[in-house]
Design a protein around this motif. Structure first.
Motif, PDB file in Angstrom:
ATOM      1  N   TYR A  16       0.833  -1.206   0.000  1.00 48.37           N
ATOM      2  CA  TYR A  16       0.000   0.000   0.000  1.00 48.37           C
ATOM      3  C   TYR A  16       0.866   1.253   0.000  1.00 48.37           C
ATOM      4  O   TYR A  16       0.610   2.212  -0.737  1.00 48.37           O
ATOM      5  CB  TYR A  16      -0.899  -0.044   1.232  1.00 48.37           C
ATOM      6  CG  TYR A  16      -1.947   1.039   1.315  1.00 48.37           C
ATOM      7  CD1 TYR A  16      -2.633   1.478   0.196  1.00 48.37           C
ATOM      8  CD2 TYR A  16      -2.270   1.590   2.547  1.00 48.37           C
ATOM      9  CE1 TYR A  16      -3.616   2.451   0.304  1.00 48.37           C
ATOM     10  CE2 TYR A  16      -3.245   2.566   2.661  1.00 48.37           C
ATOM     11  CZ  TYR A  16      -3.917   2.985   1.531  1.00 48.37           C
ATOM     12  OH  TYR A  16      -4.887   3.949   1.645  1.00 48.37           O
ATOM     13  N   ILE A  17       1.919   1.243   0.813  1.00 46.70           N
ATOM     14  CA  ILE A  17       2.840   2.376   0.852  1.00 46.70           C
ATOM     15  C   ILE A  17       3.454   2.616  -0.521  1.00 46.70           C
ATOM     16  O   ILE A  17       3.565   3.758  -0.985  1.00 46.70           O
ATOM     17  CB  ILE A  17       3.937   2.130   1.904  1.00 46.70           C
ATOM     18  CG1 ILE A  17       3.331   2.143   3.304  1.00 46.70           C
ATOM     19  CG2 ILE A  17       5.050   3.170   1.794  1.00 46.70           C
ATOM     20  CD1 ILE A  17       4.254   1.582   4.381  1.00 46.70           C
ATOM     21  N   SER A  18       3.832   1.528  -1.199  1.00 48.62           N
ATOM     22  CA  SER A  18       4.409   1.660  -2.541  1.00 48.62           C
ATOM     23  C   SER A  18       3.409   2.276  -3.507  1.00 48.62           C
ATOM     24  O   SER A  18       3.761   3.135  -4.321  1.00 48.62           O
ATOM     25  CB  SER A  18       4.859   0.289  -3.056  1.00 48.62           C
ATOM     26  OG  SER A  18       5.910  -0.231  -2.268  1.00 48.62           O
ATOM     27  N   GLU A  19       2.142   1.858  -3.423  1.00 46.73           N
ATOM     28  CA  GLU A  19       1.105   2.433  -4.284  1.00 46.73           C
ATOM     29  C   GLU A  19       0.889   3.913  -3.999  1.00 46.73           C
ATOM     30  O   GLU A  19       0.742   4.724  -4.905  1.00 46.73           O
ATOM     31  CB  GLU A  19      -0.211   1.681  -4.114  1.00 46.73           C
ATOM     32  CG  GLU A  19      -0.288   0.379  -4.863  1.00 46.73           C
ATOM     33  CD  GLU A  19      -1.736  -0.056  -5.077  1.00 46.73           C
ATOM     34  OE1 GLU A  19      -2.643   0.558  -4.489  1.00 46.73           O
ATOM     35  OE2 GLU A  19      -1.948  -1.020  -5.835  1.00 46.73           O
ATOM     36  N   LEU A  20       0.861   4.251  -2.719  1.00 44.98           N
ATOM     37  CA  LEU A  20       0.652   5.646  -2.349  1.00 44.98           C
ATOM     38  C   LEU A  20       1.797   6.523  -2.834  1.00 44.98           C
ATOM     39  O   LEU A  20       1.577   7.636  -3.336  1.00 44.98           O
ATOM     40  CB  LEU A  20       0.507   5.766  -0.829  1.00 44.98           C
ATOM     41  CG  LEU A  20      -0.749   5.129  -0.240  1.00 44.98           C
ATOM     42  CD1 LEU A  20      -0.643   5.070   1.284  1.00 44.98           C
ATOM     43  CD2 LEU A  20      -2.001   5.888  -0.658  1.00 44.98           C
ATOM     44  N   ASN A  21       3.014   6.024  -2.711  1.00 42.94           N
ATOM     45  CA  ASN A  21       4.160   6.784  -3.206  1.00 42.94           C
ATOM     46  C   ASN A  21       4.121   6.917  -4.726  1.00 42.94           C
ATOM     47  O   ASN A  21       4.498   7.949  -5.286  1.00 42.94           O
ATOM     48  CB  ASN A  21       5.462   6.124  -2.759  1.00 42.94           C
ATOM     49  CG  ASN A  21       5.759   6.373  -1.292  1.00 42.94           C
ATOM     50  OD1 ASN A  21       5.424   7.426  -0.747  1.00 42.94           O
ATOM     51  ND2 ASN A  21       6.396   5.410  -0.637  1.00 42.94           N
ATOM     52  N   ALA A  22       3.650   5.859  -5.396  1.00 38.69           N
ATOM     53  CA  ALA A  22       3.497   5.942  -6.849  1.00 38.69           C
ATOM     54  C   ALA A  22       2.434   6.964  -7.219  1.00 38.69           C
ATOM     55  O   ALA A  22       2.598   7.737  -8.171  1.00 38.69           O
ATOM     56  CB  ALA A  22       3.144   4.571  -7.420  1.00 38.69           C
ATOM     57  N   ALA A  23       1.331   6.989  -6.453  1.00 40.37           N
ATOM     58  CA  ALA A  23       0.277   7.983  -6.692  1.00 40.37           C
ATOM     59  C   ALA A  23       0.817   9.390  -6.490  1.00 40.37           C
ATOM     60  O   ALA A  23       0.497  10.319  -7.233  1.00 40.37           O
ATOM     61  CB  ALA A  23      -0.912   7.722  -5.768  1.00 40.37           C
ATOM     62  N   ALA A  24       1.657   9.545  -5.462  1.00 40.22           N
ATOM     63  CA  ALA A  24       2.267  10.849  -5.207  1.00 40.22           C
ATOM     64  C   ALA A  24       3.166  11.274  -6.363  1.00 40.22           C
ATOM     65  O   ALA A  24       3.340  12.464  -6.619  1.00 40.22           O
ATOM     66  CB  ALA A  24       3.068  10.805  -3.912  1.00 40.22           C
ATOM     67  N   GLY A  25       3.709  10.262  -7.070  1.00 42.92           N
ATOM     68  CA  GLY A  25       4.570  10.558  -8.208  1.00 42.92           C
ATOM     69  C   GLY A  25       3.815  10.736  -9.514  1.00 42.92           C
ATOM     70  O   GLY A  25       4.436  10.933 -10.561  1.00 42.92           O
ATOM     71  N   GLY A  26       2.479  10.627  -9.463  1.00 43.92           N
ATOM     72  CA  GLY A  26       1.682  10.893 -10.658  1.00 43.92           C
ATOM     73  C   GLY A  26       0.996   9.691 -11.258  1.00 43.92           C
ATOM     74  O   GLY A  26       0.243   9.834 -12.217  1.00 43.92           O
ATOM     75  N   ALA A  27       1.229   8.491 -10.718  1.00 40.67           N
ATOM     76  CA  ALA A  27       0.552   7.307 -11.242  1.00 40.67           C
ATOM     77  C   ALA A  27      -0.922   7.337 -10.861  1.00 40.67           C
ATOM     78  O   ALA A  27      -1.315   7.955  -9.876  1.00 40.67           O
ATOM     79  CB  ALA A  27       1.216   6.040 -10.703  1.00 40.67           C
ATOM     80  N   THR A  28      -1.751   6.674 -11.647  1.00 43.26           N
ATOM     81  CA  THR A  28      -3.180   6.592 -11.349  1.00 43.26           C
ATOM     82  C   THR A  28      -3.572   5.129 -11.176  1.00 43.26           C
ATOM     83  O   THR A  28      -2.955   4.228 -11.744  1.00 43.26           O
ATOM     84  CB  THR A  28      -4.031   7.208 -12.476  1.00 43.26           C
ATOM     85  OG1 THR A  28      -3.730   6.543 -13.718  1.00 43.26           O
ATOM     86  CG2 THR A  28      -3.738   8.694 -12.619  1.00 43.26           C
TER      87      THR A  28
END
Length: 207
Positions: free
Chosen positions: A141-153
């Motif tokens: 989940y942390i990895s997904e959230l960091n990816a979202a913070a980087g612009g991933a959807t």
């Protein structure tokens, strides 16, 4: 001077420019980012207060659907209850499709047999959603959230990141970074419980 509020997510929301109505929540304390333990306690208190203030106006219709009744206009605006009604719409569609059932205590359960329901998906509540994550799941989940913070959807309902709360997927990068940090801080051997209200306020508890 407005009442100080000491929880870090509201600080983050203000920092990234998310427009939470100012009347809904008091301004952040300048000490907020340095008092995480107290922030967490106060966040839970504020969240509980928010839920308790609105619960008397939440009713179950004869058709088994959620509805708000007789809410004073001041409270409707203060607590962004348009967002709550959008949340009800989503739940009520599940009732119509026989995927969800709501009891007289406003508990919401999926119909049919559920495998690994405790940790497998976001759980419905009239006020929002919560989900338990094992330690391993929390790391993902942390990895997904960091990816979202980087612009991933991510697609709602497929990824860990987004419970289906209206407007949540459009949050700015700083919001997801703060949530990732919060999950990381509370992710012990048994994982975490993440909850989010209709007002888009998260809290995270260690399990």
């Amino acid at each position: 001077m407005l009442k100080k509020l000491s929880f870090v997510f509201l600080v983050g929301i203000i920092m990234v420019g998310f427009a939470v109505p100012q009347s809904s929540f008091a301004k952040e304390s300048s000490r907020a980012v340095n008092t995480e333990k107290n922030d967490h306690t106060l966040l839970n208190v504020e969240q509980e207060k928010l839920i308790n203030n609105i619960k008397p106006y939440v009713h179950l219709n004869t058709d088994g659907k959620l509805v708000l009744k007789d809410v004073p206009e001041k409270l409707y605006k203060k607590y962004n209850l348009k967002g709550l009604e959008e949340h009800f719409d989503n739940i009520n569609k599940g009732v119509e499709n026989h995927k969800l059932v709501i009891d007289n205590q406003l508990n919401i359960k999926p119909t049919g047999f559920q495998i690994n329901a405790t940790y497998g998906k976001w759980s419905y509540h009239w006020w929002g959603y919560d989900r338990k994550f094992t330690h391993k799941q929390a790391n993902g989940y942390i990895s997904e959230l960091n990816a979202a913070a980087g612009g991933a959807t991510f697609v709602t309902g497929v990824s860990y990141a987004f419970p289906p709360v209206a407007g949540l997927s459009g949050m700015a990068a700083g919001y997801w970074s703060l949530l990732a940090n919060r999950v990381s801080a509370h992710n012990g051997k048994k994982g975490v419980l993440v909850s989010v209200t209709w007002a888009l306020i998260f809290s995270v508890d260690s399990l």
